[in-house]
Design a protein around this motif. Structure first.
Motif: not given
Length: 758
Positions: A465-469, A471-475, A547-554, A650-656
């Motif tokens: 999961t850590d690697t996936l996050i 990677k998503s941040l980088k992209n 807070l409601t703008k974000y998906d996760y606290l990581c 706090l993270l917000k995924f802008n795509r699934p």
């Protein structure tokens, strides 16, 4: 929870209440191999109608073998309270029945024998083994050595350390003033060793003190070293990765490390030629009273998980533990709340526990696997082409099963394997073994205990999961609110027991230290809350953070402490959120478990938190503070806790983003549909954005055999119909499509469809 399996022929069933029945079928040794079909009939008294449930049983044409290098023991103390009213032949029958039941479950190594002390005529302390009559019974029933002997140190400490006190987990108040106590222990064990040898009993392995506190490491290590001087092997209930384990190593005091989890990875265990590695998995043995953890997690621990760990010995706590010594069936009132295991009926017959039935399943899983390995070993050099193909298939299957077993220190719910997967794997092993055994054995070679046919023993787990996050941040697929800005300068410690420190680096580390003090109110409340809430926190101004703008606290966390092997089984932690709206707050409870000194990625779903809080999204749009907290009531006085935290955001995924597909690697073709679960990020408002999920199943030639499209929901589950699939290998591919058909994320998984009736 229901635990015991009591024999019953008739029972009163209540309306709308589920009743589970457990069928135990005896297969005579001379039963002919093949399929047997019958039914189970449920008949309601006084009525003509009955329900018949079909039952099919396959009897194999060979006997299972067991891995000679794996040993199964158990913690067991004399049934002093359970058998207190029994005498003579009735008592002997009860003892024999209990020991016979242990053997029937696969326990083949001696269970623990209590070590006791008494005074000789010249007032020296000598040992004796409690209930030594049981030892002869155990030998008659086929129990093998070594013989674990436990306890016996209390009198030595009291005599040679005047004024010394012994607390919980052997927390001693003072060290011995000299080496006299260790010399006396060596002499006493040397004497006991001679007496045990003279009776022809197995060699001993001693664990004189259980789960010793790190503060008493020097005393415990010297005691074990003294026992080894007497020529007696030792084992210690200590995590070999714990900080205080180095003291035991320095004195070469330990022959076997016995930890609750599989503390060391397989390769490290195999590289250590000086020590054995044992496990006593309390988490599966009633410490966590959860059916799935005790049953499915237990089955994995005692079978496939044990195989993949490289550990040699399982010694669970406890064969039978009474919560109430006056009433063995009272689980609620008594000195202990951890009662579990078998019981005895009024005829001195053992009432089985579900927990032990699952132990047997794990034990048998490993026997199936070893029988296949043995069949391979005896036919490797066959000149028969068909036999050689089967040998190759066997080696490939062993490797495949190895790869599919999740590597875990503790097997709890084992989400990676469904219940059906255990049965499918067993059937694969059994059917291939049956085919191999039709060819003659070419040698008398004993199969290697360790997985010789596993070419690659490395952990083959998927992308973390850590690697996936990362990677998503980088992209650029994630919008981030950095809570570590300016090297955590906005974070403050609260309560005198808490302190904050920032360790520079890339990334910087926020260190949250706590010294638990249950006697003072660290928050300055004049003693009102001596068990308080030491914490570090960050406060936000009005309008600063929605807070409601974000998906996760990581974040990532690494835990260290001065706790003992048992105390660090659980590490309760709180993330507290509070809004600028008065009274709107919520505690998200986390357990960091028993994984000290390694980085643990954490993701808290903001949507789940808001839902559980009972407040609306509107009331969480103006966040006032985030606090990282421990509740002191969960920790012992004087406990030192250290939490290192990195990448707090706090993270917000802008795509699934698809994380992984969860379904069995091998599926028996049937009319029943198979559930395919999907894990990922950014699904919470997937339906709103009109994204869709495309499932494609392709055969090994790339031909599509099934295509399904459905809306993307918050927790997607796809029901896959395999009833028309040919047997063979397939690839499941899941793709998230945007409204205009653009691919947003893709992940795949290999599956195999087999026939369970061939």
């Amino acid at each position: 929870q229901p635990e015991l399996l009591e024999k019953v022929n008739a029972i009163d069933l209540k309306k709308n209440v589920c009743q589970r029945f457990w069928l135990k079928i005896h297969v005579p040794f001379n039963a002919k191999p093949g399929l047997y079909k019958g039914s189970v009939t449920i008949h309601e008294s006084g009525k003509d109608n009955a329900w018949k449930l079909p039952l099919t049983l396959r009897v194999l044409d060979y006997t299972l073998k067991r891995d000679p290098a794996k040993r199964y023991s158990v913690y067991y103390y004399s049934p002093k309270y359970q058998f207190k009213n029994l005498k003579g032949n009735i008592l002997e029958k009860a003892r024999s029945n209990e020991l016979s039941a242990m053997r029937s479950y696969g326990i083949d190594m001696f269970p623990t024998i209590s070590l006791r002390t008494q005074r000789t005529k010249d007032k020296k302390i000598e040992f004796y083994l409690k209930d030594d009559k049981n030892i002869e019974k155990m030998l008659d029933l086929g129990f093998k050595g070594p013989m674990p002997v436990c306890g016996g140190m209390w009198d030595f400490y009291k005599q040679y350390v005047p004024g010394g006190k012994i607390g919980k987990h052997w927390h001693i108040s003072k060290q011995p003033p000299n080496d006299k106590v260790y010399k006396a222990i060596t002499a006493a064990f040397a004497d006991l060793k001679k007496r045990v040898a003279a009776k022809g009993w197995p060699k001993m392995v001693a664990c004189p003190m259980d789960e010793v506190s790190p503060s008493s490491k020097e005393f415990a290590a010297k005691v074990l070293a003294a026992i080894r001087k007497a020529g007696v092997k030792t084992y210690t209930t200590k995590d070999p990765s714990a900080a205080d384990a180095s003291t035991y190593r320095k004195l070469d005091a330990v022959n076997a490390w016995c930890s609750q989890p599989f503390a060391f990875p397989y390769d490290k265990v195999m590289a250590d030629k000086q020590h054995e590695y044992w496990t006593y998995p309390n988490h599966n043995a009633g410490e966590i009273k959860n059916r799935v953890i005790m049953q499915k997690g237990g089955r994995m621990t005692y079978g496939f998980g044990l195989w993949k760990s490289g550990y040699t010995t399982v010694i669970p706590w406890h064969w039978r533990w009474l919560a109430n010594r006056d009433d063995q069936f009272d689980y609620l009132r008594g000195s202990s709340t951890s009662g579990c295991g078998s019981r005895m009926d009024e005829n001195q017959e053992v009432i089985p526990a579900v927990y032990w039935e699952c132990f047997r399943e794990g034990y048998d899983d490993l026997r199936y696997l070893y029988t296949l390995e043995d069949a391979i070993a005896k036919r490797e050099k066959s000149a028969n082409e068909q036999c050689r193909k089967l040998v190759l298939q066997g080696k490939q299957l062993v490797q495949e099963i190895w790869n599919s077993i999740p590597v875990k220190k503790k097997y709890l719910k084992v989400e990676d394997w469904t219940d059906e997967n255990f049965q499918v794997r067993r059937w694969q092993i059994a059917s291939l073994t049956q085919k191999l055994l039709k060819f003659p054995a070419l040698n008398s070679k004993t199969a290697p205990s360790l997985p010789e046919y596993v070419v690659n023993t490395k952990n083959t787990s998927k992308e973390s999961t850590d690697t996936l996050i990362s990677k998503s941040l980088k992209n650029g697929w994630i919008d981030q609110y950095n809570l570590a800005s300016d090297d955590y300068k906005f974070w403050k410690a609260h309560d005198t027991e808490a302190s904050k420190k920032v360790i520079p680096g890339t990334p910087p580390t926020l260190r949250f230290d706590v010294l638990v003090n249950l006697k003072i109110d660290g928050g300055g409340g004049k003693g009102k809350y001596p068990m308080g809430w030491p914490r570090i926190l960050r406060i936000f101004k009005k309008g600063e953070l929605d807070l409601t703008k974000y998906d996760y606290l990581c974040f990532k966390v690494k835990v260290d402490s001065n706790r003992s092997e048992v105390e660090d089984d659980i590490t309760p932690f709180i993330v507290n959120f509070a809004s600028h709206v008065k009274g709107v707050r919520y505690d998200s409870l986390i357990d960091f478990g028993d994984k000290p000194r390694i980085w643990l990625p954490q993701q808290l779903s903001i949507a789940d938190m808001i839902s559980k809080s009972g407040f609306s999204k509107r009331e969480w749009r103006n966040l006032r503070k985030i606090q990282l907290v421990i509740a002191e009531k969960n920790y012992s006085d004087g406990t030192k806790m250290q939490f290192d935290i990195q990448d707090l955001a706090l993270l917000k995924f802008n795509r699934p983003i698809l994380k992984k597909i969860i379904c069995d690697d091998v599926i028996m073709r049937s009319s029943k549909k198979t559930a395919v679960q999907v894990e990922g990020y950014g699904f919470s408002d997937g339906a709103k954005r009109k994204n869709s999920l495309l499932l494609t199943v392709s055969d090994n030639k790339g031909k599509k055999v099934s295509v399904m499209t459905m809306p993307l929901t918050a927790k997607p589950i796809v029901m896959l119909d395999t009833s028309n699939f040919e047997y063979g290998n397939y690839t499941l591919t899941l793709t998230v499509l945007s409204e205009n058909g653009r691919k947003l994320s893709t992940t795949s998984k290999k599956i195999t469809i087999i026939n369970g009736l061939e």
